[in-house]
Scaffold this motif. Structure first.
Motif, short mmCIF file in Angstrom:
data_model
loop_
_atom_site.label_atom_id
_atom_site.label_comp_id
_atom_site.label_asym_id
_atom_site.label_seq_id
_atom_site.Cartn_x
_atom_site.Cartn_y
_atom_site.Cartn_z
N TYR A 122 0.85 -1.20 0.00
CA TYR A 122 0.00 0.00 0.00
C TYR A 122 0.87 1.24 0.00
CZ TYR A 122 1.46 0.02 4.84
OH TYR A 122 2.23 0.02 5.98
N PHE A 123 0.23 2.36 -0.31
CA PHE A 123 0.83 3.67 -0.13
C PHE A 123 -0.16 4.56 0.61
CE2 PHE A 123 3.56 2.57 -3.79
CZ PHE A 123 4.78 3.02 -3.33
N ASN A 124 0.34 5.37 1.51
CA ASN A 124 -0.40 6.44 2.16
C ASN A 124 0.32 7.73 1.78
OD1 ASN A 124 -2.38 4.88 3.53
ND2 ASN A 124 -0.78 4.23 4.94
N ASP A 125 -0.42 8.65 1.19
CA ASP A 125 0.18 9.85 0.62
C ASP A 125 -0.36 11.13 1.24
OD1 ASP A 125 1.51 8.27 -1.40
OD2 ASP A 125 -0.40 8.18 -2.47
N ARG A 126 0.52 12.11 1.35
CA ARG A 126 0.13 13.50 1.58
C ARG A 126 0.43 14.23 0.28
NH1 ARG A 126 2.40 16.96 4.51
NH2 ARG A 126 4.42 15.95 4.72
N LEU A 127 -0.55 14.91 -0.26
CA LEU A 127 -0.43 15.55 -1.57
C LEU A 127 -0.60 17.05 -1.41
CD1 LEU A 127 -2.83 12.93 -3.08
CD2 LEU A 127 -0.36 12.94 -3.38
N ARG A 128 0.16 17.79 -2.22
CA ARG A 128 0.13 19.25 -2.12
C ARG A 128 0.07 19.85 -3.53
NH1 ARG A 128 4.93 20.53 0.70
NH2 ARG A 128 3.78 19.84 2.53
N LYS A 129 -0.76 20.86 -3.70
CA LYS A 129 -0.80 21.56 -4.97
C LYS A 129 0.30 22.62 -4.96
CE LYS A 129 -3.77 23.62 -8.37
NZ LYS A 129 -5.12 24.05 -8.71
N THR A 130 1.12 22.59 -6.00
CA THR A 130 2.24 23.52 -6.14
C THR A 130 2.06 24.28 -7.45
OG1 THR A 130 3.66 22.04 -7.41
CG2 THR A 130 3.71 21.79 -4.99
N ALA A 131 3.00 25.15 -7.75
CA ALA A 131 2.98 25.86 -9.03
C ALA A 131 3.12 24.88 -10.19
CB ALA A 131 4.10 26.89 -9.07
N GLU A 132 3.69 23.68 -9.94
CA GLU A 132 3.85 22.65 -10.96
C GLU A 132 2.63 21.75 -11.07
OE1 GLU A 132 7.32 21.24 -8.77
OE2 GLU A 132 8.50 21.54 -10.61
N GLY A 133 1.65 21.92 -10.18
CA GLY A 133 0.49 21.04 -10.12
C GLY A 133 0.54 20.21 -8.85
N TRP A 134 -0.29 19.19 -8.75
CA TRP A 134 -0.32 18.34 -7.56
C TRP A 134 0.94 17.49 -7.51
CZ3 TRP A 134 -3.47 18.58 -3.47
CH2 TRP A 134 -4.59 19.40 -3.60
N ARG A 135 1.53 17.40 -6.32
CA ARG A 135 2.77 16.66 -6.11
C ARG A 135 2.68 15.90 -4.79
NH1 ARG A 135 2.92 17.63 -10.66
NH2 ARG A 135 4.54 18.66 -11.89
N PHE A 136 3.52 14.87 -4.69
CA PHE A 136 3.63 14.13 -3.43
C PHE A 136 4.48 14.95 -2.45
CE2 PHE A 136 3.24 10.63 -6.55
CZ PHE A 136 2.13 9.98 -6.02
N ALA A 137 3.91 15.29 -1.32
CA ALA A 137 4.69 15.87 -0.23
C ALA A 137 5.28 14.73 0.59
CB ALA A 137 3.82 16.77 0.65
N GLU A 138 4.53 13.63 0.66
CA GLU A 138 4.99 12.44 1.39
C GLU A 138 4.29 11.23 0.81
OE1 GLU A 138 5.24 10.90 6.02
OE2 GLU A 138 4.53 12.92 5.57
N ARG A 139 5.08 10.20 0.54
CA ARG A 139 4.57 8.93 0.00
C ARG A 139 5.18 7.83 0.83
NH1 ARG A 139 3.04 5.90 -5.33
NH2 ARG A 139 1.01 6.39 -4.48
N ARG A 140 4.36 7.20 1.67
CA ARG A 140 4.86 6.14 2.56
C ARG A 140 4.19 4.82 2.22
NH1 ARG A 140 8.16 7.58 6.64
NH2 ARG A 140 8.33 9.80 7.04
N GLY A 141 5.02 3.85 1.91
CA GLY A 141 4.52 2.53 1.53
C GLY A 141 4.84 1.47 2.55
N GLY A 142 4.20 0.35 2.38
CA GLY A 142 4.46 -0.82 3.21
C GLY A 142 3.94 -2.06 2.52
N LEU A 143 4.33 -3.22 3.01
CA LEU A 143 3.88 -4.49 2.47
C LEU A 143 2.79 -5.09 3.37
CD1 LEU A 143 7.25 -6.11 1.37
CD2 LEU A 143 5.57 -4.92 -0.06
N ASP A 144 1.84 -5.77 2.75
CA ASP A 144 0.78 -6.44 3.49
C ASP A 144 1.09 -7.90 3.78
OD1 ASP A 144 -0.96 -4.22 3.65
OD2 ASP A 144 -1.60 -4.54 1.59
N PHE A 145 1.99 -8.50 2.98
CA PHE A 145 2.37 -9.89 3.13
C PHE A 145 3.88 -9.99 2.98
CE2 PHE A 145 -1.90 -9.83 1.41
CZ PHE A 145 -2.58 -10.67 2.27
N ALA A 146 4.50 -10.89 3.70
CA ALA A 146 5.94 -11.09 3.58
C ALA A 146 6.26 -11.64 2.20
CB ALA A 146 6.43 -12.06 4.65
N PRO A 147 7.41 -11.23 1.63
CA PRO A 147 7.80 -11.77 0.32
C PRO A 147 8.05 -13.27 0.38
CG PRO A 147 9.19 -9.88 0.92
CD PRO A 147 8.33 -10.22 2.11
#
Length: 147
Positions: A122-147
């Motif tokens: 999964y990813f949990n994101d914080r998104l911010r609108k900038t002069a360039e458009g919407w961008r990721f301020a923070e993108r944090r991922g994790g796994l739901d099952f062990a590889p």
């Protein structure tokens, strides 16, 4: 939350979902510059496979993607994207990610599939609108099952 009309909220949701999809497509294309450009200058990325090792700053994110081993091929499938609009310039999002990895074969045939795949996370994101458009301020991922 400030009062945002439905049309504006839907436009923000669409733009943010498009950003999430662009991340996956550019990542799979090996477009390090394109991926890094999707982050704010001070953006944070914590990959699902290394959630405790965040990469801070657009330049560091770019360097991290450029340092990937040659010949690595990926295909991300993203779904269940939910965007929560906080204001006209801030949003949060969550999504589910399925990752297949492989190694280029050298003869032009399909990449050899990684034996530990697929990875589901999964990813949990914080998104911010900038002069360039919407961008990721923070993108944090994790796994739901062990590889």
């Amino acid at each position: 939350m400030s009062m945002i009309d439905d049309q504006t909220r839907r436009a923000i949701e669409w733009d943010c979902a498009t950003l999430i999809n662009l991340y996956m497509l550019r990542n799979d294309a090996g477009d390090a510059d394109g991926v890094a450009a999707l982050f704010t200058e001070d953006g944070i990325l914590a990959r699902p496979t290394m959630p405790d090792q965040p990469i801070v700053g657009r330049d560091a994110i770019l360097a991290g993607f450029r340092a990937r081993p040659a010949g690595t091929k990926t295909r991300h499938v993203v779904s269940n994207i939910i965007v929560e609009v906080e204001s006209e310039t801030e949003a949060r999002a969550s999504s589910v990610m399925l990752l297949y990895r492989g190694q280029a074969t050298g003869d032009g045939s399909l990449p050899a599939h990684h034996p530990a795949d697929p990875l589901i996370g999964y990813f949990n994101d914080r998104l911010r609108k900038t002069a360039e458009g919407w961008r990721f301020a923070e993108r944090r991922g994790g796994l739901d099952f062990a590889p």
